[in-house]
Design an enzyme around this catalytic site. Structure first.
Site, short mmCIF file in Angstrom:
data_model
loop_
_atom_site.label_atom_id
_atom_site.label_comp_id
_atom_site.label_asym_id
_atom_site.label_seq_id
_atom_site.Cartn_x
_atom_site.Cartn_y
_atom_site.Cartn_z
N LYS A 61 0.83 -1.20 0.00
CA LYS A 61 0.00 0.00 0.00
C LYS A 61 0.87 1.26 0.00
O LYS A 61 2.08 1.19 0.21
CB LYS A 61 -0.92 0.00 1.22
CG LYS A 61 -0.20 0.04 2.56
CD LYS A 61 -1.18 0.01 3.71
CE LYS A 61 -0.42 0.08 5.04
NZ LYS A 61 -1.34 0.13 6.20
N TYR A 280 16.82 29.85 8.73
CA TYR A 280 15.66 30.51 9.30
C TYR A 280 15.72 30.54 10.82
O TYR A 280 16.11 29.56 11.47
CB TYR A 280 14.37 29.78 8.88
CG TYR A 280 13.92 30.07 7.47
CD1 TYR A 280 13.50 31.34 7.11
CD2 TYR A 280 13.90 29.07 6.51
CE1 TYR A 280 13.08 31.62 5.81
CE2 TYR A 280 13.47 29.32 5.21
CZ TYR A 280 13.06 30.60 4.88
OH TYR A 280 12.64 30.86 3.60
#
Length: 396
Positions: A61, A280
């Protein structure tokens, strides 16, 4: 690489071969994810041997946990795998194309008006609700299709599945024969924790109810459940993440082979003075004159922001020129900074590839830095990476 709106307008002599196209793509790729199909097959065979006498299926899956459903299914089919589990009908269609003769079970069950889709590709819903069962029965009676279905019973996960009492209500149907049920299954909630008390409780509940489904194969164990011992094996085991190299026994050494290698390209080498901040939030400060490699991968590519570092916490590491180097500062959307000060000056240059997974850096190690699990790391690997499949069943 030749690109044109009308391929017929390109002279045959100028069309690149598939191998040349691939080489050109890799030459310009900012990141490359390599999947070792032979390692996946080796992991499946190890799990198959561990699970004897049970059948070893494969869970593919979520695009085979992010690694490519169709190439993985083809490789495992070639190795002898006869049963696959997917999440939905779209995945079942892809699995059927790759594995024409396999039994394919769809874990999310029988959604309304999907009967024709199941019948068209001969897939089997995993039914976990009485309404689903009633709708499936109506479809089978109306069309005469009896492709089979699994019954999912909840034994403690509290997710999908019939209750024990609902499952008991199906026993007269099972005893009457011609019931169309090809598998009865449940799912372990804590299998990776060898000594968790819920394992024994789920085993006892499932053993009792499964014994009433006379003649129907039973399945309980996922990857980790296979290592809980023979009582957990039943008739079919359903390994998923272990196939792809993630440790199914986190309380012990990983018995599986690594499957993925992830590399990303250096965009720039940058010199930073002592005391300058990086990234950042200015959360990481150079404590010495520092040389940084700016690498073309970030959280948009599945390299989680949590893998960054700050002045008080060391983050993940990257293999550069054969040595581990720490991430410096926060991970950006498309770029990360890596401290390469301790390398020889010319050991890494613009355009070089560095290793984010591989050379000893495992998926499980990254998961630890990211504060998550290997499943999430694999299924988050970004679409911007060029993908390469290696091994006998690979695509070159």
């Amino acid at each position: 690489m030749n690109i044109a709106s009308d391929p017929k307008s390109i002279p045959a002599s100028s069309v690149l071969s598939a191998e040349a196209n691939k080489a050109a793509a890799l030459a310009t790729a900012t990141g490359v994810l390599t999947v070792d199909l032979d390692a996946i097959v080796a992991n499946w065979r190890k799990l198959e041997k561990t699970a004897v006498p049970a059948e070893c299926a494969a869970v593919i899956k979520s695009n085979a946990y992010g690694l490519g459903l169709e190439p993985v299914a083809r490789a495992l089919t070639k190795a002898g795998c006869k049963t696959f589990f997917v999440a939905n009908l779209d995945e079942a269609r892809a699995a059927r194309a790759a594995a024409p003769s396999a039994a394919i079970y769809v874990l999310n069950g029988f959604i309304q008006n999907t009967g024709e889709g199941y019948a068209k590709i001969d897939a089997r819903p995993v039914i976990g609700d009485l309404n689903e069962l009633a709708e499936w029965d109506v479809f089978c009676r109306r069309t005469g299709w009896f492709g089979g279905a699994a019954i999912h019973i909840d034994t403690g996960m509290q997710r999908l599945g019939l209750t024990i009492s609902e499952a008991q209500g199906l026993i007269p149907r099972i005893n009457a024969g011609d019931h169309g049920i090809t598998l009865v299954m449940s799912h372990l909630a804590c299998a990776e924790n060898l000594h968790h008390s819920l394992n024994a409780r789920q085993l006892a509940s499932f053993r009792e109810i499964a014994s009433l489904f006379t003649g129907v194969p039973a399945s309980l164990s996922n990857s980790s459940g296979i290592f809980l011992g023979p009582p957990f094996l039943f008739d079919v085991v359903r390994p998923g993440v272990a196939l792809y190299g993630v440790n199914p026994t986190p309380e012990a050494d990983n018995p599986m082979q690594p499957v993925v290698e992830l590399k990303a390209r250096v965009l720039q080498i940058r010199e930073v003075e002592r005391g300058e901040s990086v990234g950042y939030g200015a959360t990481w400060t150079a404590r010495r004159p520092t040389r940084l490699a700016l690498v073309s991968a970030g959280y948009a590519d599945g390299y989680f922001r949590a893998g960054g570092s700050n002045d008080g916490t060391r983050g993940a590491e990257v293999m550069v020129a054969g040595k581990r180097c720490p991430v410096a500062g926060r991970i950006s959307m498309d770029v990360m900074a890596v401290d390469v000060t301790d390398l020889e000056k010319n050991a890494v240059r613009r355009g070089h590839m560095v290793t984010l997974i591989g050379d000893g850096i495992t998926v499980d190690e990254l998961a630890h830095h990211f504060g998550t699990i290997g499943y999430e790391v694999l299924t988050s690997l970004g679409k911007r990476y060029a993908r390469v499949y290696t091994g006998d069943s690979g695509e070159g």
